[in-house]
Design a protein around this motif. Structure first.
Motif, PDB file in Angstrom:
ATOM      1  N   MET A   1      -0.666  13.067   5.420  1.00 53.00           N
ATOM      2  CA  MET A   1      -0.215  12.330   6.675  1.00 53.00           C
ATOM      3  C   MET A   1       0.252  11.056   6.144  1.00 53.00           C
ATOM      4  SD  MET A   1      -2.385  11.844   9.960  1.00 53.00           S
ATOM      5  CE  MET A   1      -2.071  13.146  11.030  1.00 53.00           C
ATOM      6  N   HIS A   2       1.533  10.519   6.783  1.00 54.03           N
ATOM      7  CA  HIS A   2       2.024   9.331   6.562  1.00 54.03           C
ATOM      8  C   HIS A   2       1.755   8.416   7.762  1.00 54.03           C
ATOM      9  CE1 HIS A   2       4.395  10.535   3.144  1.00 54.03           C
ATOM     10  NE2 HIS A   2       4.713  11.756   3.996  1.00 54.03           N
ATOM     11  N   ASN A   3       1.329   7.277   7.392  1.00 54.67           N
ATOM     12  CA  ASN A   3       0.755   6.146   8.329  1.00 54.67           C
ATOM     13  C   ASN A   3       2.013   5.474   8.495  1.00 54.67           C
ATOM     14  OD1 ASN A   3      -0.199   4.575   9.878  1.00 54.67           O
ATOM     15  ND2 ASN A   3      -1.731   3.682   8.473  1.00 54.67           N
ATOM     16  N   LYS A   4       2.866   5.494   9.823  1.00 52.28           N
ATOM     17  CA  LYS A   4       3.994   4.731  10.067  1.00 52.28           C
ATOM     18  C   LYS A   4       3.717   3.674  11.106  1.00 52.28           C
ATOM     19  CE  LYS A   4       7.271   8.558   9.609  1.00 52.28           C
ATOM     20  NZ  LYS A   4       8.303   9.495  10.043  1.00 52.28           N
ATOM     21  N   LYS A   5       4.319   2.581  10.661  1.00 53.90           N
ATOM     22  CA  LYS A   5       3.866   1.200  11.391  1.00 53.90           C
ATOM     23  C   LYS A   5       5.008   0.985  12.232  1.00 53.90           C
ATOM     24  CE  LYS A   5       0.137  -0.609   9.183  1.00 53.90           C
ATOM     25  NZ  LYS A   5      -0.421  -2.016   8.586  1.00 53.90           N
ATOM     26  N   GLY A   6       4.983   0.599  13.591  1.00 55.80           N
ATOM     27  CA  GLY A   6       6.311   0.265  14.196  1.00 55.80           C
ATOM     28  C   GLY A   6       5.782  -0.697  15.523  1.00 55.80           C
ATOM     29  N   PHE A   7       6.591  -1.007  16.199  1.00 61.41           N
ATOM     30  CA  PHE A   7       6.292  -2.085  17.377  1.00 61.41           C
ATOM     31  C   PHE A   7       5.912  -1.143  18.316  1.00 61.41           C
ATOM     32  CE2 PHE A   7       9.803  -4.486  15.300  1.00 61.41           C
ATOM     33  CZ  PHE A   7       9.030  -5.666  14.813  1.00 61.41           C
ATOM     34  N   THR A   8       4.668  -1.761  19.134  1.00 60.54           N
ATOM     35  CA  THR A   8       4.150  -1.123  20.134  1.00 60.54           C
ATOM     36  C   THR A   8       5.189  -1.499  21.296  1.00 60.54           C
ATOM     37  OG1 THR A   8       2.815  -2.927  20.856  1.00 60.54           O
ATOM     38  CG2 THR A   8       1.968  -1.235  19.229  1.00 60.54           C
ATOM     39  N   LEU A   9       4.948  -0.911  22.391  1.00 59.81           N
ATOM     40  CA  LEU A   9       5.700  -1.086  23.650  1.00 59.81           C
ATOM     41  C   LEU A   9       5.396  -2.538  24.303  1.00 59.81           C
ATOM     42  CD1 LEU A   9       5.549   2.430  25.868  1.00 59.81           C
ATOM     43  CD2 LEU A   9       7.705   1.237  24.574  1.00 59.81           C
TER      44      LEU A   9
END
Length: 188
Positions: A1-9
């Motif tokens: 499983m890859h841990n993707k980081k992004g911006f939250t709403l």
């Protein structure tokens, strides 16, 4: 499983709010600057009127029409051209445009030297004429005034109609076009 980081709403919402505040500030700043220029143009008109009346009171003649200007201001560089004493400040002979500015400058009433026409806050030239548009008598005219600015000045200080009143921007139009530049003339 890859841990993707992004911006939250929530983070995106905060960024959009900040951008909105910055844009609002820039737009409000532009409005403040434009309003200051409008006020400066009208104040320039009032200052020129005061300068003309000061000259007339001091020397008994209108600037540009003074028959004794060359003698009176013999030390001014360049020495001004005499007027013809006909009661008109405009340069009806077409050879001495700006003579009125030269007389006012030699008298030390307005800054500068020579007969160069001053410019106003929106970059156009300022001149004095006679019987512009539907205004009889002397007028002080400001060239290249944006339509929305001409409308605001006329509406605030006169009747808001370009072809009537003591402030006019067109001899025949009944409304100002924001996309058009006007020569805005004020009755002296």
């Amino acid at each position: 499983m890859h841990n993707k980081k992004g911006f939250t709403l929530v983070e995106l919402a905060i960024v959009l709010v900040i951008i909105g505040i910055i844009l609002g500030g820039v737009l409000k700043g532009q409005e403040i600057i434009k309003n200051a220029k409008i006020k400066r143009l009208y104040n320039d008109y009032q200052g020129y009127v005061a300068a003309i009346y000061t000259y007339q009171e001091r020397y008994g003649a209108l600037p540009g029409d003074d028959r004794n200007a060359a003698t009176r201001f013999a030390t001014c560089n360049p020495v001004p051209t005499n007027g013809d004493g006909d009661g008109r400040m405009d340069d009806e002979d077409g050879t001495t445009w700006g003579r009125y500015w030269h007389h006012l400058r030699c008298a030390g009433i307005i800054p500068g030297s020579g007969s160069t026409h001053p410019t106003h806050a929106f970059g156009g030239r300022v001149y004095i004429n006679y019987n512009d548009y539907n205004i009889s008598g002397h007028t002080i005219c400001f060239q290249n005034v944006p339509g929305d600015v001409a409308d605001a000045i006329d509406r605030t200080n006169d009747d808001g109609i370009p072809n009537s009143g003591s402030i006019q921007g067109d001899g025949s139009a009944t409304t100002y076009d924001p996309a058009t530049s006007y020569t805005l003339c004020f009755r002296l």
